[in-house]
Design a protein around this motif. Structure first.
Motif, PDB file in Angstrom:
ATOM      1  N   ASP A  76      41.609  57.012 -11.649  1.00 35.60           N
ATOM      2  CA  ASP A  76      40.933  57.967 -12.351  1.00 35.60           C
ATOM      3  C   ASP A  76      39.862  56.670 -13.626  1.00 35.60           C
ATOM      4  O   ASP A  76      38.654  56.466 -13.187  1.00 35.60           O
ATOM      5  CB  ASP A  76      41.004  59.663 -12.550  1.00 35.60           C
ATOM      6  N   ALA A  77      41.260  55.758 -13.913  1.00 32.16           N
ATOM      7  CA  ALA A  77      40.619  55.165 -15.287  1.00 32.16           C
ATOM      8  C   ALA A  77      40.234  53.989 -14.108  1.00 32.16           C
ATOM      9  O   ALA A  77      38.461  53.047 -14.536  1.00 32.16           O
ATOM     10  CB  ALA A  77      41.871  54.550 -15.575  1.00 32.16           C
ATOM     11  N   GLN A  78      40.836  53.192 -13.637  1.00 28.37           N
ATOM     12  CA  GLN A  78      40.116  52.062 -12.116  1.00 28.37           C
ATOM     13  C   GLN A  78      38.599  53.008 -11.483  1.00 28.37           C
ATOM     14  O   GLN A  78      37.488  52.057 -11.508  1.00 28.37           O
ATOM     15  CB  GLN A  78      40.804  51.472 -11.590  1.00 28.37           C
ATOM     16  N   ASN A  79      38.592  53.436 -10.811  1.00 26.36           N
ATOM     17  CA  ASN A  79      37.105  54.456 -10.858  1.00 26.36           C
ATOM     18  C   ASN A  79      35.889  54.200 -12.115  1.00 26.36           C
ATOM     19  O   ASN A  79      35.120  53.804 -11.937  1.00 26.36           O
ATOM     20  CB  ASN A  79      36.985  55.482 -10.274  1.00 26.36           C
ATOM     21  N   ILE A 131      40.001  48.819  -5.845  1.00 25.14           N
ATOM     22  CA  ILE A 131      41.265  48.968  -6.252  1.00 25.14           C
ATOM     23  C   ILE A 131      41.733  50.617  -6.616  1.00 25.14           C
ATOM     24  O   ILE A 131      41.990  51.240  -6.575  1.00 25.14           O
ATOM     25  CB  ILE A 131      41.858  48.327  -7.796  1.00 25.14           C
ATOM     26  N   SER A 132      40.436  51.293  -6.971  1.00 23.26           N
ATOM     27  CA  SER A 132      40.284  52.780  -6.913  1.00 23.26           C
ATOM     28  C   SER A 132      40.730  53.004  -5.459  1.00 23.26           C
ATOM     29  O   SER A 132      41.149  54.316  -4.831  1.00 23.26           O
ATOM     30  CB  SER A 132      39.236  53.164  -7.475  1.00 23.26           C
ATOM     31  N   SER A 134      40.459  50.737 -19.745  1.00 21.09           N
ATOM     32  CA  SER A 134      40.966  49.403 -18.366  1.00 21.09           C
ATOM     33  C   SER A 134      42.464  49.799 -19.865  1.00 21.09           C
ATOM     34  O   SER A 134      43.122  49.147 -18.746  1.00 21.09           O
ATOM     35  CB  SER A 134      40.564  48.107 -19.632  1.00 21.09           C
ATOM     36  N   LEU A 135      43.058  49.577 -20.439  1.00 17.68           N
ATOM     37  CA  LEU A 135      44.679  50.292 -20.021  1.00 17.68           C
ATOM     38  C   LEU A 135      44.821  51.266 -19.674  1.00 17.68           C
ATOM     39  O   LEU A 135      46.588  50.823 -18.800  1.00 17.68           O
ATOM     40  CB  LEU A 135      44.976  50.465 -21.687  1.00 17.68           C
TER      41      LEU A 135
END
Length: 359
Positions: A281-284, A309-310, A272-273
Motif C-alpha cells: 500500500d505504501a509503495q502504491n 513494485i506494488s 518511503s519508510l
C-alpha cells in the motif's frame, strides 16, 4: 562463576566479569560457556554488541551438540543476523535442536513449516510441532496454535479455540497472545477487554497492540471519545518499531493535516519508510505522490517503479495505477495490451474501477 556475575547471585552483577569467566570456560570446549559467550555478544553485555561474533560462537557450540546454540544459530539464519539470511540453514539447525527436544526450536521450526520458508509448506507437521512445544510450556507456541485455529490452517477453523490458546499465551506473559486475544474481543465489540489487553501488550513493546490502541482512539471505540492526537502518538510509537500500517497512518495524518500541520514531505518520508519494509500500500501511495508531485517534484520514472513494485505483490491499486500509466503512455511507452492485462489482474482482485476498463 560467570553465571553468578551475569545474574548478580552472591556478587554484584557485572557482565564484563561474566564474559571473562565464560571465555575461560569456553577455552576448555565447554559448550554451555561457548553458547553463553555468543549470547553476551548478541546482547552487547560486557562487550560490544555483535551478531556476527555471536553467530560464530553459536556455530562452535552447535558442533558440540549444544541444543540452545543450535536454536540460536537457526534464529540467526532465519533473520539474517550476523550471517546471510538462509531459511534452509535455519530449518537445518532448528531440526537438529528439535531432535534434542528443544521446546523453542520446535516452535521456530513449526513457524517455518507453517509459512513454507526454507522447506515445503506442511501445515499438519507445523501444528504437531506447535502442540509439542505447547506441552513444554512454550508461550509463543500457544500463540501460534491460536493463529492456526483463527486461520483454519492445519486444523479446523475455531475462533473459540483460538481465543483459548491466545488466553493461555497471554497468561504466560506473551505479548502477541495478549494482542491477538484483544483483537478477537475487538471484533466482538467488547472494547473494554480489548483495550486492556492492547495496553498490556503495548506496555511490553508490542507494535501491533500500539497500532490497535491508536486505531481505537482514532475511531473513538470504547469508553474514550475520539482522540486523534493520542492516536497519532500510538501510531508513531508503533511506526518507530517498523510497523508498516502505523507508518502509513502517520503518513496519512501529515498528508491530510490531522492534528499536525499539513506536511507532504513528511508524509512522503513515512510512506518511503513503509515501502522500504515492503508494504505494498505504501509503495502504491509513493507512486501516486511521485506521479502527482506531492511532497516532491513530479517524477514519472519513480512513479512507474513504485507502482510496478506494488503490482508485483498483487496490490490491486498498484496494478490499476500501473495499468493507467501503460494505457496513457505516462512515464513509459504506451502499451494497451499490457494495460489490459494489468486491469484484468486488478479486476480479479476486486478493484471496482478496473471493471469499467475490462468490460
Amino acid at each position: 562463576l560467570g553465571a553468578m556475575y551475569e545474574q548478580g547471585l552472591g556478587v554484584a552483577q557485572n557482565h564484563a566479569e561474566a564474559m571473562h569467566y565464560y571465555q575461560l570456560a569456553a577455552k576448555s570446549e565447554y559448550a554451555e560457556a561457548i553458547n553463553n559467550v555468543g549470547r553476551l555478544h548478541e546482547k552487547g553485555w560486557g562487550t560490544p554488541q555483535s551478531w556476527s561474533t555471536a553467530a560464530k560462537y553459536y556455530l562452535e557450540a552447535s558442533g558440540l551438540d549444544h541444543c540452545d546454540a543450535m536454536n540460536n544459530l537457526g534464529y540467526c539464519f532465519e533473520k539474517g543476523l550476523g550471517v546471510p539470511q538462509n531459511f534452509e540453514e535455519a530449518v537445518k539447525w532448528y531440526a537438529v535442536a528439535v531432535d534434542g527436544g528443544h521446546p523453542v526450536a520446535k516452535n521456530n521450526l513449526g513457524s517455518l513449516y507453517y509459512q513454507g520458508k526454507g522447506v515445503e509448506q506442511n501445515l499438519e507437521y507445523a501444528v504437531d510441532l506447535f502442540l509439542s512445544s505447547c506441552k513444554d510450556g512454550n508461550a509463543a507456541a500457544l500463540n501460534n496454535m491460536g493463529i492456526c485455529y483463527e486461520e483454519g490452517k492445519g486444523v479446523e477453523k475455531d475462533i473459540l479455540m483460538a481465543m483459548r490458546y491466545y488466553g493461555k499465551a497471554a497468561d504466560r506473559g506473551n505479548f502477541n497472545g495478549m494482542n491477538n486475544l484483544g483483537y478477537q474481543y475487538l471484533l466482538q465489540k467488547n472494547y473494554e477487554k480489548a483495550g486492556k489487553l492492547f495496553r498490556s501488550a503495548a506496555d511490553g513493546g508490542n507494535a501491533d497492540a500500539m497500532f490497535n490502541i491508536g486505531m481505537m482512539m482514532e475511531k473513538g471505540l470504547g469508553e474514550e471519545d475520539k482522540n486523534p492526537k493520542m492516536a497519532l502518538r500510538f501510531y508513531k510509537e508503533a511506526a518507530e518499531l517498523k510497523h508498516t500500517k502505523a507508518m502509513n497512518k502517520v503518513a496519512a495524518f501529515y498528508l491530510q493535516g490531522i492534528v499536525v500541520l499539513k506536511d507532504s514531505a513528511e508524509a512522503l518520508h513515512w510512506f518511503s519508510l513503509s515501502a522500504a519494509e515492503n508494504d505494498s500500500d505504501a509503495q502504491n501511495n509513493l507512486g501516486i505522490m511521485y506521479e502527482e508531485g506531492i511532497g516532491s517534484e513530479i517524477d514519472l520514472e519513480a512513479a512507474l517503479r513504485w507502482f510496478s513494485i506494488s503490482a508485483a505483490q498483487r496490490n490491486q491499486d498498484g496494478l490499476f495505477n500501473l495499468a493507467l500509466m501503460h494505457q496513457n503512455g505516462t512515464g513509459t511507452k504506451r502499451d494497451l495490451k499490457k494495460a489490459l492485462q494489468l486491469f484484468n489482474q486488478a479486476y480479479e482482485l476486486g478493484h471496482f474501477d478496473a471493471k469499467v476498463k475490462v468490460v
